[in-house]
Scaffold this active site. Structure first.
Site, PDB file in Angstrom:
ATOM      1  N   GLU A 160      -7.188   5.197   7.327  1.00 41.55           N
ATOM      2  CA  GLU A 160      -7.007   6.591   6.910  1.00 41.55           C
ATOM      3  C   GLU A 160      -8.247   7.092   6.162  1.00 41.55           C
ATOM      4  O   GLU A 160      -8.612   8.259   6.260  1.00 41.55           O
ATOM      5  CB  GLU A 160      -5.727   6.723   6.066  1.00 41.55           C
ATOM      6  CG  GLU A 160      -4.495   6.617   6.955  1.00 41.55           C
ATOM      7  CD  GLU A 160      -3.271   6.001   6.304  1.00 41.55           C
ATOM      8  OE1 GLU A 160      -3.185   5.961   5.065  1.00 41.55           O
ATOM      9  OE2 GLU A 160      -2.387   5.530   7.060  1.00 41.55           O
TER      10      GLU A 160
ATOM     11  N   HIS B 134      -9.661   1.404   4.563  1.00 41.03           N
ATOM     12  CA  HIS B 134      -8.416   1.657   5.310  1.00 41.03           C
ATOM     13  C   HIS B 134      -8.707   2.677   6.405  1.00 41.03           C
ATOM     14  O   HIS B 134      -9.518   3.584   6.222  1.00 41.03           O
ATOM     15  CB  HIS B 134      -7.332   2.173   4.351  1.00 41.03           C
ATOM     16  CG  HIS B 134      -5.987   2.221   5.004  1.00 41.03           C
ATOM     17  ND1 HIS B 134      -5.615   3.256   5.833  1.00 41.03           N
ATOM     18  CD2 HIS B 134      -4.948   1.357   4.975  1.00 41.03           C
ATOM     19  CE1 HIS B 134      -4.387   3.020   6.286  1.00 41.03           C
ATOM     20  NE2 HIS B 134      -3.959   1.874   5.778  1.00 41.03           N
TER      21      HIS B 134
ATOM     22  N   GLY C 244       2.137   2.912  10.795  1.00 41.71           N
ATOM     23  CA  GLY C 244       3.088   3.994  10.591  1.00 41.71           C
ATOM     24  C   GLY C 244       3.757   4.473  11.868  1.00 41.71           C
ATOM     25  O   GLY C 244       4.391   5.519  11.891  1.00 41.71           O
TER      26      GLY C 244
ATOM     27  N   LYS D 234       0.147   4.194  -0.441  1.00 39.83           N
ATOM     28  CA  LYS D 234      -0.521   5.425   0.027  1.00 39.83           C
ATOM     29  C   LYS D 234      -0.229   6.554  -0.965  1.00 39.83           C
ATOM     30  O   LYS D 234      -0.120   6.302  -2.154  1.00 39.83           O
ATOM     31  CB  LYS D 234      -0.102   5.762   1.457  1.00 39.83           C
ATOM     32  CG  LYS D 234      -0.276   4.554   2.391  1.00 39.83           C
ATOM     33  CD  LYS D 234      -0.145   4.877   3.838  1.00 39.83           C
ATOM     34  CE  LYS D 234      -0.342   3.605   4.650  1.00 39.83           C
ATOM     35  NZ  LYS D 234      -0.342   3.839   6.088  1.00 39.83           N
TER      36      LYS D 234
ATOM     37  N   SER E 112       3.098  -1.436  10.655  1.00 37.87           N
ATOM     38  CA  SER E 112       4.541  -1.451  10.950  1.00 37.87           C
ATOM     39  C   SER E 112       5.184  -2.819  10.717  1.00 37.87           C
ATOM     40  O   SER E 112       6.071  -3.227  11.473  1.00 37.87           O
ATOM     41  CB  SER E 112       4.811  -0.944  12.370  1.00 37.87           C
ATOM     42  OG  SER E 112       4.400   0.406  12.487  1.00 37.87           O
TER      43      SER E 112
ATOM     44  N   GLU F  37      -5.703  -4.309  10.809  1.00 41.09           N
ATOM     45  CA  GLU F  37      -4.692  -3.257  10.973  1.00 41.09           C
ATOM     46  C   GLU F  37      -5.011  -2.440  12.221  1.00 41.09           C
ATOM     47  O   GLU F  37      -5.797  -1.481  12.165  1.00 41.09           O
ATOM     48  CB  GLU F  37      -4.702  -2.328   9.753  1.00 41.09           C
ATOM     49  CG  GLU F  37      -4.335  -3.012   8.458  1.00 41.09           C
ATOM     50  CD  GLU F  37      -3.681  -2.028   7.484  1.00 41.09           C
ATOM     51  OE1 GLU F  37      -2.571  -2.309   7.041  1.00 41.09           O
ATOM     52  OE2 GLU F  37      -4.276  -0.968   7.223  1.00 41.09           O
TER      53      GLU F  37
ATOM     54  N   ASN G 111       0.867  -1.176   0.000  1.00 42.66           N
ATOM     55  CA  ASN G 111       0.000   0.000   0.000  1.00 42.66           C
ATOM     56  C   ASN G 111       0.906   1.230   0.000  1.00 42.66           C
ATOM     57  O   ASN G 111       1.420   1.630   1.041  1.00 42.66           O
ATOM     58  CB  ASN G 111      -0.896  -0.025   1.251  1.00 42.66           C
ATOM     59  CG  ASN G 111      -1.727   1.241   1.389  1.00 42.66           C
ATOM     60  OD1 ASN G 111      -1.837   2.021   0.440  1.00 42.66           O
ATOM     61  ND2 ASN G 111      -2.313   1.451   2.554  1.00 42.66           N
TER      62      ASN G 111
HETATM   63  P1  PGA Z   1       2.603   0.790   7.765  1.00 43.22           P
HETATM   64  O1  PGA Z   1       1.149   0.963   7.080  1.00 43.22           O
HETATM   65  O2  PGA Z   1       3.159  -0.516   7.276  1.00 43.22           O
HETATM   66  O3  PGA Z   1       3.393   1.983   7.283  1.00 43.22           O
HETATM   67  O4  PGA Z   1       2.378   0.782   9.233  1.00 43.22           O
HETATM   68  C1  PGA Z   1       0.285  -0.118   6.919  1.00 43.22           C
HETATM   69  C2  PGA Z   1      -1.000   0.337   6.295  1.00 43.22           C
HETATM   70  O5  PGA Z   1      -1.480   1.427   6.630  1.00 43.22           O
HETATM   71  O6  PGA Z   1      -1.588  -0.363   5.455  1.00 43.22           O
END
Ligand code: PGA
Length: 260
Positions: free
Chosen positions: A113, A111, A186, A17, A222, A180, A15
């Site tokens: 976000e 997601h 993140g 983003k 992460s 998640e 992903n």
């Molecule tokens: P990350 O993001 O691996 O940077 O923690 C995962 C995600 O949001 O899908």
């Protein structure tokens, strides 16, 4: 991970983003191809693949460029979002049928976000999942709790509601679930393999109530080369949804290799 059924072939999803550029895509895909070939995960001569699936989800504007570089069935193309209508006066939106039209096979839906920054509700996410599926895409449905919800002991309640809203409002014959935890996205604060497995096991039981126990459940939050193996070894973790580490070809490859 128990890749004993076709439907639970390990899957690792990048992903990106809102990252990437025209110039980073070609070297990224080339390096990924080379590393997968060197590790004999794909065999360029015979086009055989080890039982592993990879999906790359770049921003919309880079989907076609990425698609043109992908040469093996093992690596598929996904989008990060879609609308729930297929055509019409919806300025700025991209429909599931358009994604299918340009060769996407997957789309990330719900997601955190999107839920937190773009006010997507469980009901909107359920509509998006259904229309993505109806358009021939495999939705990757994301669920997960905030740090406060976890500290209040609400993790199971939250993920159950997020999953059940989707499963009870439509008929998805095939989809991928991604757990998640929002506090791990993140932040570098990965869920421990035991914490993740506890929720994955719970989600597997929920899925089985809907006759969908073979659905793959990915862990995201992460995931890095150093922790991927211990997460993917858990019996109900079928792969990963990777954010930050999916932007570095070598790191992403190392995570893919940990899933084989
Ligand atoms: P990350 O993001 O691996 O940077 O923690 C995962 C995600 O949001 O899908």
């Amino acid at each position: 991970m128990i890749p004993d059924m076709e439907s639970r072939i390990p899957l690792v999803v990048a992903n990106w983003k809102m990252h990437g550029s025209k110039t980073m895509i070609e070297p990224f895909i080339q390096e990924l191809h080379q590393n997968l070939a060197a590790a004999a995960i794909l065999k360029p001569d015979t086009f055989e693949n080890k039982p592993l699936e990879i999906a790359i989800c770049p921003p919309f504007v880079y989907l076609e460029q990425t698609k043109e570089l992908l040469r093996y069935n093992l690596i598929m193309l996904g989008a990060q979002n879609c609308y729930f209508e297929n055509v019409g006066a919806f300025t700025g939106e991209v429909s599931p049928s358009m994604l299918n039209d340009i060769g996407c096979t997957h789309v990330i839906v719900g997601h955190s976000e999107r839920r937190q920054l773009f006010a997507e509700t469980d009901a909107i996410i359920a509509k998006k999942c259904q229309s993505a599926y109806d358009a021939g895409l495999i939705p990757i449905l994301c669920v997960g709790e905030t740090a406060i919800e976890r500290s209040e002991g609400k993790t199971f309640e939250v993920v159950a509601r997020q999953l059940e809203t989707v499963l009870s409002s439509g008929t998805l014959a095939k989809f991928v679930l991604a757990y998640e935890p929002i506090w791990a996205i993140g932040t570098g604060a990965t869920a421990s393999p035991e914490q993740a497995e506890e929720v994955h096991h719970f989600l597997r039981e929920k899925l089985s109530q809907y006759g969908a126990s073979n659905t793959r459940i990915l862990y995201g939050g992460s995931v890095k080369p150093g922790n991927a193996k211990s997460l993917f070894e858990q019996p109900n973790i079928d792969g990963g949804l990777i954010g930050g580490a999916s932007l570095i070809a070598r790191d992403f490859f190392d995570i893919c290799r940990a899933a084989v």
